[in-house]
Design a protein around this motif. Structure first.
Motif, short mmCIF file in Angstrom:
data_model
loop_
_atom_site.label_atom_id
_atom_site.label_comp_id
_atom_site.label_asym_id
_atom_site.label_seq_id
_atom_site.Cartn_x
_atom_site.Cartn_y
_atom_site.Cartn_z
N ILE A 1 0.85 -1.20 0.00
CA ILE A 1 0.00 0.00 0.00
C ILE A 1 0.88 1.25 0.00
N HIS A 2 0.31 2.33 -0.53
CA HIS A 2 1.00 3.61 -0.52
C HIS A 2 1.15 4.07 0.93
N GLU A 3 2.29 4.68 1.24
CA GLU A 3 2.56 5.04 2.64
C GLU A 3 1.56 6.06 3.19
N PHE A 4 0.89 6.83 2.31
CA PHE A 4 -0.04 7.85 2.78
C PHE A 4 -1.51 7.50 2.49
N ILE A 5 -1.80 6.25 2.20
CA ILE A 5 -3.17 5.87 1.82
C ILE A 5 -4.18 6.18 2.93
N VAL A 6 -3.86 5.84 4.16
CA VAL A 6 -4.80 6.05 5.26
C VAL A 6 -5.04 7.54 5.47
N GLU A 7 -3.96 8.32 5.48
CA GLU A 7 -4.08 9.77 5.66
C GLU A 7 -4.91 10.38 4.52
N TYR A 8 -4.64 9.94 3.29
CA TYR A 8 -5.35 10.49 2.13
C TYR A 8 -6.84 10.17 2.19
N LEU A 9 -7.18 8.91 2.40
CA LEU A 9 -8.58 8.50 2.45
C LEU A 9 -9.32 9.17 3.60
N MET A 10 -8.64 9.28 4.74
CA MET A 10 -9.28 9.90 5.91
C MET A 10 -9.54 11.39 5.66
N ASN A 11 -8.58 12.05 5.02
CA ASN A 11 -8.77 13.47 4.70
C ASN A 11 -9.95 13.68 3.76
N GLN A 12 -10.06 12.82 2.75
CA GLN A 12 -11.18 12.92 1.81
C GLN A 12 -12.52 12.70 2.54
N LEU A 13 -12.50 11.75 3.47
CA LEU A 13 -13.71 11.45 4.25
C LEU A 13 -14.16 12.68 5.04
N LEU A 14 -13.20 13.36 5.67
CA LEU A 14 -13.51 14.50 6.52
C LEU A 14 -13.84 15.75 5.69
N ILE A 15 -13.08 15.98 4.64
CA ILE A 15 -13.30 17.17 3.80
C ILE A 15 -14.70 17.17 3.19
#
Length: 204
Positions: A1-15
């Motif tokens: 997995i990409h090292e920032f996948i969790v951060e990216y998906l979580m940001n999209q969820l919140l935004i």
């Protein structure tokens, strides 16, 4: 997995104040997985019905349960079936339908390793794979019928017929009285019906 996948998906969820956040994935068959992607990032916010339509249309990457962050309550309320190979096909539509909003990105941040000897690819599992797929689509069809979602029922029926024709071609399903020809005619009819349905739907 990409090292920032969790951060990216979580940001999209919140935004976007969504219940489900999804990204795309890439398939690889060796030991390397290169996430370098020059594709321009596109993010879409979808309703529950729109997400189900996309999943069965031009965005099949939405079907697998991975490459997503999903609110816990949605998953708890819609458990995966036990003993099935195609558990994602049997469940993911319930996740999307239960969501108030689904955010989808085309960024490829998950690597799916294709194992030619694995349960999804091996020839010895082909018959169970296809029959499980058809079973999952029958469950999905019944689900959308109960929800009175005509457009989603129609899309599911089209996908189911395609899979049955595929199974007949591979001789994974017994062919009785040239069932393939009958199904192909039904597929053409339903595709025409789908075009007519969506034309009238968007004119409203």
């Amino acid at each position: 997995i990409h090292e920032f996948i969790v951060e990216y998906l979580m940001n999209q969820l919140l935004i976007h104040d969504a219940d489900i956040s999804c990204c795309n994935y890439l398939r690889f068959g060796d030991n390397s997985c290169d996430f370098c992607d020059d594709t321009k990032e596109e993010v879409a916010c979808l309703s529950n019905v729109e997400a189900c339509e996309k999943m069965m249309g031009d965005s099949a990457f939405l079907v697998p349960a991975w490459a997503k962050i999903i609110k816990k309550e949605i998953v708890v309320d819609n458990p995966f079936p036990v003993g099935r190979i195609q558990e994602d096909e049997a469940t993911i539509h319930k996740f999307f339908y239960a969501a108030s909003k689904v955010v989808v990105s085309n960024k490829k941040m998950y690597g799916y390793y294709v194992n030619s000897d694995g349960i999804m690819q091996s020839k010895q599992n082909m018959e169970k794979n296809i029959n499980d797929f058809i079973w999952a689509l029958e469950m999905r069809e019944q689900f959308f019928k109960e929800k009175k979602e005509k457009s989603l029922v129609l899309l599911t029926e089209i996908n189911k017929i395609r899979m049955i024709v595929h199974g007949l071609s591979l001789k994974c399903i017994p062919d009785k009285k040239d069932k393939k020809k009958v199904l192909i005619k039904a597929l053409i009819k339903k595709n025409n019906k789908k075009t007519a349905f969506f034309s009238s739907f968007f004119q409203k």
